[in-house]
Design an enzyme around this catalytic site. Structure first.
Site, PDB file in Angstrom:
ATOM      1  N   GLU A  68       0.826  -1.232   0.000  1.00 46.40           N
ATOM      2  CA  GLU A  68       0.000   0.000   0.000  1.00 46.40           C
ATOM      3  C   GLU A  68       0.848   1.265   0.000  1.00 46.40           C
ATOM      4  O   GLU A  68       0.618   2.183   0.806  1.00 46.40           O
ATOM      5  CB  GLU A  68      -0.964  -0.005   1.196  1.00 46.40           C
ATOM      6  CG  GLU A  68      -2.013  -1.078   1.089  1.00 46.40           C
ATOM      7  CD  GLU A  68      -3.161  -0.953   2.105  1.00 46.40           C
ATOM      8  OE1 GLU A  68      -3.055  -0.166   3.058  1.00 46.40           O
ATOM      9  OE2 GLU A  68      -4.166  -1.665   1.930  1.00 46.40           O
ATOM     10  N   GLU A  81      -5.596  -7.920  -0.764  1.00 42.84           N
ATOM     11  CA  GLU A  81      -6.293  -7.707   0.518  1.00 42.84           C
ATOM     12  C   GLU A  81      -7.747  -7.423   0.191  1.00 42.84           C
ATOM     13  O   GLU A  81      -8.040  -6.487  -0.566  1.00 42.84           O
ATOM     14  CB  GLU A  81      -5.722  -6.514   1.302  1.00 42.84           C
ATOM     15  CG  GLU A  81      -4.398  -6.810   1.964  1.00 42.84           C
ATOM     16  CD  GLU A  81      -3.899  -5.668   2.851  1.00 42.84           C
ATOM     17  OE1 GLU A  81      -4.733  -4.996   3.492  1.00 42.84           O
ATOM     18  OE2 GLU A  81      -2.682  -5.460   2.881  1.00 42.84           O
TER      19      GLU A  81
HETATM   20  O1  AHR Z   1      -5.276  -5.823   6.774  1.00 36.85           O
HETATM   21  C1  AHR Z   1      -5.174  -4.734   7.640  1.00 36.85           C
HETATM   22  C2  AHR Z   1      -4.419  -3.569   7.016  1.00 36.85           C
HETATM   23  O2  AHR Z   1      -5.170  -3.042   5.981  1.00 36.85           O
HETATM   24  C3  AHR Z   1      -3.096  -3.907   6.350  1.00 36.85           C
HETATM   25  O3  AHR Z   1      -2.033  -3.904   7.249  1.00 36.85           O
HETATM   26  C4  AHR Z   1      -2.931  -2.810   5.356  1.00 36.85           C
HETATM   27  O4  AHR Z   1      -2.207  -3.219   4.233  1.00 36.85           O
HETATM   28  C5  AHR Z   1      -4.351  -2.397   5.028  1.00 36.85           C
HETATM   29  O5  AHR Z   1      -4.527  -1.026   5.106  1.00 36.85           O
END
Ligand code: AHR
Length: 502
Positions: free
Chosen positions: A176, A295
């Site tokens: 990210e 994610e």
């Molecule tokens: O999954 C929780 C968090 O969400 C992770 O650490 C991050 O990559 C995202 O913002």
């Protein structure tokens, strides 16, 4: 009196999207809250195995049959130095994690993760630190993992007791990096240059690896898609995948609107893929960059204040979302969207697997399976094969934020003479008859099917009542003239396999 609506799903076995990459059933384990410690690893637990891992949690995770497992973060990785977490445990330093304001003991590290992955049948998907780390540190880690012997970092692995190379093929170039909250966040071009340097050094060390470069992590960010374009203009020939992330929620308590979010997941995938295709076309790249949706989940209740602040503690309970029935329907919607886009989405990781925004919670030696566990289990069992295009013809509704949606959200996978169909009935009160009609084949028989449903979208499992939301075998189907009619309850997720004659 309740009326039953009808939806017809039209398919043809020649109208294929692509083979479903099993890696879209991936997971994510981050050093965050109680995910690693008290989640998978708890040597003091009555359930601990020879490695100190919780057998109750691992047995439950096995039912989900995850493929690619992303590790060690997440935001955590942007301040992580892998060397702190390898070698003799008593020599590993205690470190301070700034991303989640927590204490990290490093008692579970990359080598333990690789051993666990071997036992679980997971494909390790390692993320390197491009926040405070350097391209060289990333390349050293790769040498440590993948090179046989005869050089500094490979020899160190052997010295640590891991004789054989770990052969880790899948690596993420940071996490990210477009997010202003990210440690080491920089503008797109600066990240792209560092990602490209890292990619080139890593591939010089081991040309067999596959790399994921950070794309946009949220459609709400002002750099959405423009970040992706700039990154790909630099890195297109050096990477195999571009990442995208998505967390959704029902903060307005509008269930029909929440259930319609699948539309916007489809659009996010298509828009990101469009950027990949545009760069591919305009820059005449050697290969097409595919998508790693690394994610995804529902996350909005435990997303601020004490839920995200470890307050300098070790294994504080962070991001511990409690999932309900409507969340299970949305989780199924994510999976439907990945299957429908099998030509572009090659990897997807549920974030995360235990305690932290997860299908499983632990409390002492107890464990609770949450609602979102069941669709993942039901879909994962039937994931082998080729995604088919489908036309959904039936009632729908206009949602507040995501436009018009069909009441039934669907995807389908063909595997030889078996067709698996995945359905979500978004109607809060009405059942639906769903007809499965193929242009070139007859349905002859139901192989097996399961459903998750309920009357209250907010119903959730608790330690006291752990089985309120769960899957049940489903056999309410009739087959006539080669067409299957599936009787779906209101508010339900269905996964079923049908036998075809063709
Ligand atoms: O999954 C929780 C968090 O969400 C992770 O650490 C991050 O990559 C995202 O913002």
């Amino acid at each position: 009196m309740l009326t039953t609506n009808t939806t017809t799903i039209h398919l043809h076995t020649a109208f294929k999207v692509d083979v479903v990459d099993p890696r879209i059933f991936g997971g994510f384990l981050e050093h965050l809250g109680r995910a690693v410690y008290e989640g998978v690893y708890e040597p003091s637990s009555a359930h601990a195995d020879d490695m100190g891992c919780r057998t109750d949690v691992l047995e439950a995770l096995k039912r989900l049959n995850f493929t690619a497992m992303r590790y060690p973060g997440g935001n955590f990785v942007s301040g992580y130095h892998w060397q702190d977490a390898v070698g003799p445990r008593d020599k590993r330093p205690i470190t301070r994690d700034l991303a989640w304001q927590s204490i990290e003991t490093n008692q579970f590290g990359p080598n333990e993760f690789v051993t666990l992955s071997e036992r679980m049948g997971w494909t390790p998907m390692m993320a390197v630190n491009l926040g405070t780390g350097t391209p060289e540190e990333a390349r050293n880690w790769l040498e440590y993992c993948n090179i046989e012997s005869g050089s500094k970092w490979a020899n160190l692995r052997i010295e640590h007791g891991y004789e054989k190379p770990q052969n880790i093929r899948l690596w993420c170039l940071g996490n990210e990096m477009d997010g202003p909250w990210q440690i080491g966040h920089v503008p797109a071009e600066q990240y792209a240059i560092s990602a490209q340097q890292t990619a080139r050094m890593m591939k010089m060390c081991d040309p067999n690896i596959e790399l994921v470069v950070c794309g946009s992590c949220a459609p709400e960010l002002p750099t959405y898609l423009e970040w992706d374009r700039q990154v790909l203009e630099h890195c297109r020939d050096d990477v195999e995948y571009l990442s995208l992330h998505r967390y959704v929620g029902n903060a307005d308590d509008d269930t029909p609107d929440f259930l319609a979010v699948t539309n916007s997941i489809d659009r996010q995938i298509e828009a990101t893929d469009a950027v990949c295709r545009a760069v591919h076309h305009t820059k005449k790249t050697r290969k097409r960059v595919h998508l790693s949706f690394d994610e995804w989940n529902i996350w909005y209740r435990a997303r601020s204040g004490e839920h995200v602040d470890g307050r300098g503690k070790f294994a504080a309970p962070l991001l511990e979302e409690v999932y309900n029935l409507e969340d299970a329907l949305v989780a199924a919607g994510f999976l439907n969207s990945f299957i429908r886009h099998a030509d572009s989405v090659k990897i997807a990781n549920l974030a995360q697997i235990v305690n932290v925004i997860a299908p499983i919670l632990t409390k002492g030696d107890d464990m609770l399976i949450q609602s979102i566990f069941y669709p993942i289990e039901m879909y994962s069992k039937r994931r082998t094969g080729t995604s088919l295009q489908l036309v959904v013809d039936g009632p729908g509704y206009q949602s507040k934020s995501h436009g018009y949606v069909n009441t039934i959200d669907a995807s389908a996978i063909l595997n030889g003479n078996q067709l698996s169909v995945f359905l979500v009935n978004r109607d809060l009160t009405k059942p639906m008859e769903v007809k499965i009609k193929l242009g070139d084949a007859n349905v002859t028989q139901l192989v097996d099917a399961e459903v998750v449903s309920g009357t209250d979208p907010k119903m959730a499992n608790t330690y006291e009542c752990p089985a309120l939301v769960r899957s049940h075998a489903h056999s309410e189907v009739t087959i006539e003239d080669g067409v299957a009619t599936i009787y779906l309850p209101a508010l339900s997720v269905y996964a079923g396999t049908l036998l075809l004659d063709r």
